[in-house]
Design a protein around this motif. Structure first.
Motif, PDB file in Angstrom:
ATOM      1  N   ASP A   1      13.619  -3.370 -20.602  1.00 24.81           N
ATOM      2  CA  ASP A   1      12.149  -3.301 -20.662  1.00 24.81           C
ATOM      3  C   ASP A   1      11.546  -4.480 -21.417  1.00 24.81           C
ATOM      4  O   ASP A   1      10.618  -4.308 -22.209  1.00 24.81           O
ATOM      5  N   GLU A   2      12.071  -5.690 -21.154  1.00 21.31           N
ATOM      6  CA  GLU A   2      11.468  -6.893 -21.749  1.00 21.31           C
ATOM      7  C   GLU A   2      10.249  -7.249 -20.898  1.00 21.31           C
ATOM      8  O   GLU A   2      10.259  -8.181 -20.101  1.00 21.31           O
ATOM      9  N   SER A   3       9.211  -6.477 -21.105  1.00 24.08           N
ATOM     10  CA  SER A   3       8.040  -6.510 -20.232  1.00 24.08           C
ATOM     11  C   SER A   3       6.836  -5.985 -21.007  1.00 24.08           C
ATOM     12  O   SER A   3       6.981  -5.245 -21.983  1.00 24.08           O
TER      13      SER A   3
ATOM     14  N   SER B   1      18.149  -3.769 -26.053  1.00 24.13           N
ATOM     15  CA  SER B   1      17.599  -4.997 -26.641  1.00 24.13           C
ATOM     16  C   SER B   1      16.197  -5.276 -26.112  1.00 24.13           C
ATOM     17  O   SER B   1      15.902  -5.013 -24.943  1.00 24.13           O
ATOM     18  N   HIS B   2      15.364  -5.807 -26.933  1.00 24.66           N
ATOM     19  CA  HIS B   2      13.980  -6.188 -26.668  1.00 24.66           C
ATOM     20  C   HIS B   2      13.051  -4.970 -26.724  1.00 24.66           C
ATOM     21  O   HIS B   2      12.264  -4.854 -27.649  1.00 24.66           O
ATOM     22  N   LEU B   3      13.086  -4.095 -25.718  1.00 26.01           N
ATOM     23  CA  LEU B   3      12.255  -2.880 -25.693  1.00 26.01           C
ATOM     24  C   LEU B   3      10.778  -3.195 -25.896  1.00 26.01           C
ATOM     25  O   LEU B   3      10.035  -2.419 -26.506  1.00 26.01           O
TER      26      LEU B   3
ATOM     27  N   ILE C   1      17.368  -3.372 -30.723  1.00 23.90           N
ATOM     28  CA  ILE C   1      17.288  -4.743 -31.243  1.00 23.90           C
ATOM     29  C   ILE C   1      15.932  -5.330 -30.882  1.00 23.90           C
ATOM     30  O   ILE C   1      15.547  -5.366 -29.708  1.00 23.90           O
ATOM     31  N   ALA C   2      15.219  -5.792 -31.896  1.00 22.34           N
ATOM     32  CA  ALA C   2      14.005  -6.578 -31.689  1.00 22.34           C
ATOM     33  C   ALA C   2      14.338  -8.042 -31.920  1.00 22.34           C
ATOM     34  O   ALA C   2      15.204  -8.375 -32.740  1.00 22.34           O
TER      35      ALA C   2
ATOM     36  N   ARG D   1       0.977  -8.270 -29.409  1.00 20.98           N
ATOM     37  CA  ARG D   1       2.086  -8.953 -30.082  1.00 20.98           C
ATOM     38  C   ARG D   1       3.347  -8.905 -29.224  1.00 20.98           C
ATOM     39  O   ARG D   1       4.093  -9.858 -29.167  1.00 20.98           O
ATOM     40  N   GLY D   2       3.629  -7.742 -28.630  1.00 22.67           N
ATOM     41  CA  GLY D   2       4.781  -7.630 -27.745  1.00 22.67           C
ATOM     42  C   GLY D   2       6.036  -7.090 -28.392  1.00 22.67           C
ATOM     43  O   GLY D   2       6.868  -6.498 -27.716  1.00 22.67           O
ATOM     44  N   MET D   3       6.225  -7.277 -29.690  1.00 24.93           N
ATOM     45  CA  MET D   3       7.461  -6.795 -30.317  1.00 24.93           C
ATOM     46  C   MET D   3       7.489  -5.269 -30.323  1.00 24.93           C
ATOM     47  O   MET D   3       6.463  -4.621 -30.475  1.00 24.93           O
ATOM     48  N   THR D   4       8.670  -4.695 -30.172  1.00 25.37           N
ATOM     49  CA  THR D   4       8.803  -3.250 -30.121  1.00 25.37           C
ATOM     50  C   THR D   4       8.408  -2.596 -31.439  1.00 25.37           C
ATOM     51  O   THR D   4       8.193  -3.272 -32.459  1.00 25.37           O
ATOM     52  N   ARG D   5       8.358  -1.272 -31.446  1.00 19.87           N
ATOM     53  CA  ARG D   5       7.835  -0.515 -32.591  1.00 19.87           C
ATOM     54  C   ARG D   5       8.907  -0.361 -33.678  1.00 19.87           C
ATOM     55  O   ARG D   5       9.450   0.725 -33.885  1.00 19.87           O
ATOM     56  N   VAL D   6       9.149  -1.419 -34.402  1.00 23.17           N
ATOM     57  CA  VAL D   6      10.247  -1.422 -35.375  1.00 23.17           C
ATOM     58  C   VAL D   6      10.089  -0.359 -36.452  1.00 23.17           C
ATOM     59  O   VAL D   6      11.016   0.431 -36.683  1.00 23.17           O
ATOM     60  N   PRO D   7       8.963  -0.268 -37.173  1.00 19.09           N
ATOM     61  CA  PRO D   7       8.877   0.744 -38.236  1.00 19.09           C
ATOM     62  C   PRO D   7       8.989   2.166 -37.714  1.00 19.09           C
ATOM     63  O   PRO D   7       9.586   3.035 -38.362  1.00 19.09           O
ATOM     64  N   GLU D   8       8.437   2.425 -36.527  1.00 18.73           N
ATOM     65  CA  GLU D   8       8.521   3.762 -35.954  1.00 18.73           C
ATOM     66  C   GLU D   8       9.959   4.104 -35.557  1.00 18.73           C
ATOM     67  O   GLU D   8      10.418   5.233 -35.753  1.00 18.73           O
ATOM     68  N   LEU D   9      10.673   3.139 -34.983  1.00 20.60           N
ATOM     69  CA  LEU D   9      12.079   3.337 -34.630  1.00 20.60           C
ATOM     70  C   LEU D   9      12.897   3.651 -35.879  1.00 20.60           C
ATOM     71  O   LEU D   9      13.706   4.582 -35.902  1.00 20.60           O
TER      72      LEU D   9
END
Length: 432
Positions: A210-212, A239-241, A267-268, A287-295
């Motif tokens: 889902d690099e989208s 990866s990406h997400l 992985i972000a 921004r596009g980066m995945t939801r790191v703090p929520e993950l």
């Protein structure tokens, strides 16, 4: 060697670390120095496990400008450029660029890298080259390879056969790119096929997933399902997400528990995700980066990757995982003390867990692999992109960098600048 007065990333201070026979032999305050050991005064500076890059493309690294520069800066032009470059690749050039990058990595204290290697070239030139590099750097760097069907394992006619050939040659991990298949159904089918292949061979899985910017790209859900179905818990990574950045909160509230139950890692890639995503937006721009703090809050192990350095997708980079951590911290607005330390973990212990590096960490009996940083704690290390004063592998010093310092010629001011913050109790400046 005996390193006196170090600080560890978990906050313990004033410790001495004794290394004997390439392993951590003792970790305690005021250790006696055995006869013949080299004593190093750390002066309270940070002794960290080596950095780990959980997601990289070493077959493309340092190829920037070949055959031309990515004018649009987009993911799709980068993929097209890589397609143009592949027929021009030689094993010699691939090996030379990869080894140069590994030199950079060692100097930055980066001693473990998971690299995806494209298997859609029927010659498998890049696979052969990176298998050679993996063996060459083995004494000082752990290089883990992922068989990556860049053009889609179903979309590219020979990709699945090539992927199996690459695994037979010794590539470590099964890769995939479901969102790049022709249809969503093909993407889901590719996840099923590749997870079953990994289960059959007892291998790990790491999929570009889902690099989208499309919130309906939801292959991570399928990946979590097949992980659970096949009992691959702890061996699978998404990866990406980046589509998760655009998903609605209700769907994400369902997705995160599914990932946690399946033990799927995430992985972000902060530098690249925010460069390539949101390209179709005007303003506001995602921004596009995945939801790191929520993950992380959901109990999912999250690592950071560098992804690219000077290649068709990204024109910058220097193998500095502290730069990656700093970008992740800023983009995800992770500015509490605990969150900033979590970003440091994302480029050390979290990513080591993704790679399955059981010997990673500063613990008694483990191999003495570590980095001495010119900082007093992980947050300061990120803030300063701290100098790697010493990089050690199996008890042997393999890289050194002089301390960062600048001289001043200002009346009434110190002769040198130290960018570390003055600690409480330190001598205050004179007001005279």
């Amino acid at each position: 060697m005996l390193i006196r007065n170090v600080t560890l990333p978990d906050g313990r201070t004033g410790l001495d670390v004794l290394v004997q026979a390439g392993r951590f032999a003792a970790i305690a305050p005021r250790l006696p120095a055995p006869e013949g050991v080299t004593v190093i005064e750390a002066e309270g500076q940070l002794l960290s496990p080596p950095f780990v890059d959980a997601h990289f493309h070493m077959d493309a690294t340092l190829s920037y400008g070949l055959p031309r520069v990515n004018a649009s800066g987009t993911l799709l032009e980068g993929i097209a450029l890589w397609g143009e470059l592949k027929p021009q690749l030689t094993q010699e050039a691939l090996v030379e660029r990869a080894l140069q990058y590994c030199d950079w990595a060692v100097a930055k204290g980066l001693l473990a890298i998971r690299s995806h290697v494209d298997v859609c070239d029927d010659r498998l030139l890049a696979v052969e080259a990176l298998l050679h590099v993996r063996e060459k750097v083995k004494p000082y760097l752990d290089l883990q390879l992922v068989a990556f069907p860049q053009d889609g394992v179903l979309r590219s006619p020979t990709a699945l056969a090539n992927l199996k050939r690459a695994l037979d040659m010794g590539v470590d991990v099964v890769g995939g790119i479901p969102h790049f298949e022709r249809t969503m159904a093909d993407g889901a089918q590719s996840v099923k096929i590749l997870c079953e292949l990994a289960a059959e061979r007892g291998l790990r899985v790491d999929m570009h997933c889902d690099e989208s910017d499309d919130p309906l790209s939801r292959h991570i859900e399928t990946l979590a399902f097949h992980t659970q179905r096949l009992g691959l818990h702890g061996r699978v990574t998404g990866s990406h997400l980046t589509s998760m950045h655009s998903m609605d909160n209700y769907y994400v509230s369902k997705l995160l528990p599914l990932m946690r139950e399946a033990g799927v890692h995430a992985i972000a890639n902060p530098l690249i995700n925010i460069t390539l995503q949101g390209r179709h937006d005007t303003y506001p721009k995602r921004r596009g980066m995945t939801r790191v703090p929520e993950l992380m809050a959901a109990g999912i192990n999250v690592g950071f990757g560098h992804d690219c350095v000077m290649d068709p997708w990204y024109s910058l980079g220097s193998a500095d995982m502290l730069e990656v951590a700093a970008m992740g911290l800023h983009v995800a607005q992770m500015t509490s003390q605990a969150q900033m330390r979590a970003c440091f973990d994302a480029v050390t212990v979290n990513s080591a867990k993704i790679l399955g590096l059981a010997d990673h960490g500063i613990e008694l009996g483990k191999p003495a692999d570590f980095v001495l940083l010119q900082s007093r704690d992980p947050i300061e290390a990120i803030r300063l992109r701290a100098t790697r004063l010493m990089v050690v592998r199996r008890g042997e010093v393999i890289a050194r960098t002089p301390p960062a310092a600048a001289s001043l010629a200002l009346p009434g001011r110190p002769a040198q600048v130290d960018w570390r913050l003055r600690r409480a109790g330190a001598q205050p400046p004179s007001l005279e």
